[in-house]
Write a protein that holds these residues in place. Structure first.
Motif, mmCIF file in Angstrom:
data_model
loop_
_atom_site.group_PDB
_atom_site.id
_atom_site.type_symbol
_atom_site.label_atom_id
_atom_site.label_comp_id
_atom_site.label_asym_id
_atom_site.label_seq_id
_atom_site.Cartn_x
_atom_site.Cartn_y
_atom_site.Cartn_z
ATOM 1 N N LEU A 67 0.998 -1.386 0.248
ATOM 2 C CA LEU A 67 0.330 0.219 0.095
ATOM 3 C C LEU A 67 0.616 1.069 -0.107
ATOM 4 O O LEU A 67 0.312 2.550 -0.672
ATOM 5 C CB LEU A 67 -0.816 0.011 1.119
ATOM 6 C CG LEU A 67 -2.183 -0.675 1.459
ATOM 7 C CD1 LEU A 67 -2.929 -0.926 2.888
ATOM 8 C CD2 LEU A 67 -2.699 -1.173 0.300
ATOM 9 N N LEU A 68 2.226 1.567 0.492
ATOM 10 C CA LEU A 68 2.777 2.655 0.745
ATOM 11 C C LEU A 68 3.570 2.430 -0.579
ATOM 12 O O LEU A 68 3.242 4.039 -0.704
ATOM 13 C CB LEU A 68 3.926 1.876 1.788
ATOM 14 C CG LEU A 68 3.298 2.385 3.082
ATOM 15 C CD1 LEU A 68 3.955 1.969 4.598
ATOM 16 C CD2 LEU A 68 3.139 3.557 3.880
ATOM 17 N N LYS A 71 1.001 4.380 -3.157
ATOM 18 C CA LYS A 71 0.901 5.328 -2.962
ATOM 19 C C LYS A 71 2.067 5.949 -3.089
ATOM 20 O O LYS A 71 1.660 7.504 -3.647
ATOM 21 C CB LYS A 71 0.648 5.891 -1.194
ATOM 22 C CG LYS A 71 1.116 7.243 -0.688
ATOM 23 C CD LYS A 71 1.060 7.867 0.921
ATOM 24 C CE LYS A 71 1.389 8.956 0.907
ATOM 25 N NZ LYS A 71 1.080 8.778 3.024
ATOM 26 N N THR A 75 1.836 9.511 -5.965
ATOM 27 C CA THR A 75 2.230 10.592 -6.171
ATOM 28 C C THR A 75 3.739 10.360 -7.059
ATOM 29 O O THR A 75 4.848 11.937 -6.704
ATOM 30 C CB THR A 75 3.075 11.111 -4.793
ATOM 31 O OG1 THR A 75 3.542 10.183 -4.323
ATOM 32 C CG2 THR A 75 1.367 11.236 -4.655
#
Length: 308
Positions: A67-68, A71, A75
């Motif tokens: 999940l990181l 993310k 970005t």
């Protein structure tokens, strides 16, 4: 058409998530510890090891790591390689070179494959057709690395008409021979696809009708036969663009090209999961977008196709 594009983009989301999750799991769950591999034979204190694990989120559960990573993708933060250099810089350096090489290979295989395939299809059973079938079979049978080494030796070493290796600038002239080598196998398939499709459409009812109406031979060939014969070729070329970018490791290794293939190979050998996963993720995105463009080209090639 607009709604079809939106629907296709929405369909790509689960494909992208599934593909990235699979790649992430394969890279990060393989046996071995990347932190210990980074240290090598040098001893590492527990404090430094804990700092590195926290920096690369290796102390988090697998799902949290993924999940990181997602993310960071949103970005445009692809993380940092174990060498300390941002992965985004590696992407910006390697991908333009490989994209240029892949597009040159696709252009070469498309132009010459379609041209020779069209002539062979129109002359089915004649000398040119038989020659092209034999040539394509030979190209398919010979491995790419053999073609690469032969081209490097003959054109670069023996005759001196092409550079042996590619510099960091990777100009079009330097990439010409590697592009021919990279696209040689696909050229053979495009030639055979075009030849078979043209030969089949030659006896179609709409071709006989167009000829009976008095249309000239060039118009019948270009507007009716060639246009309808391009649908399977466009499908193959569109899928082949992503395959060429991912499969350029051998060609880039032979000609020392600082592109995606060489960077991926070095990242795998050094055990750098962030670099490997980021590069493969970008390749997945390019492959999905290429297939979307191919689907949209169907409507331009065949007016009978309409996207509701």
């Amino acid at each position: 058409m607009a709604w079809y594009v939106v629907r296709r983009l929405l369909q790509m989301i689960p494909v992208f998530l599934g593909a990235t999750l699979l790649i992430y799991a394969l890279v990060f769950l393989v046996p071995g510890d990347p932190i210990h591999a980074l240290a090598g034979d040098k001893p590492m204190t527990p404090a430094v090891e804990a700092q590195l694990r926290a920096r690369y989120h290796l102390d988090e559960p697998f799902l949290v790591q993924y999940l990181l990573y997602l993310k960071g993708i949103v970005t445009l933060d692809f993380g940092t390689a174990f060498s300390g250099r941002p992965v985004r810089d590696e992407l910006a350096r390697a991908f333009p070179i490989t994209i240029k090489l892949a597009f040159m290979a696709v252009l070469i295989e498309s132009v010459f494959g379609v041209l020779f395939g069209l002539i062979a299809g129109l002359r089915k059973g004649r000398l040119f057709d038989s020659t092209m079938l034999v040539v394509s079979l030979v190209v398919i049978a010979v491995p790419v690395f053999v073609v690469g080494f032969l081209a490097q030796y003959l054109l670069g070493v023996k005759w001196g008409i092409a550079p042996v290796t590619v510099s960091g600038k990777a100009t079009v002239g330097e990439l010409l021979v590697p592009a021919i080598v990279l696209g040689s196998l696909s050229f053979a398939y495009v030639l055979r696809l075009t030849r078979n499709s043209v030969a089949e459409n030659m006896s179609a009812d709409y071709v006989r009708t167009a000829t009976a109406k008095g249309l000239g031979r060039p118009r019948v060939v270009t507007v009716h036969i060639l246009r309808n014969s391009m649908i399977p070729v466009v499908t193959f070329v569109g899928a082949d663009l992503g395959a060429l970018m991912g499969g350029a490791i051998v060609t880039e290794g032979i000609f020392n090209i600082p592109g995606v293939g060489g960077t991926l190979y070095q990242a795998i050998t050094r055990g750098e999961p962030p670099t490997v996963v980021s590069f493969v993720t970008v390749l997945i995105v390019i492959f999905l977008l290429t297939n979307l463009i191919v689907d949209l080209l169907y409507a331009a090639l065949d007016p009978r196709i309409r996207y509701a």
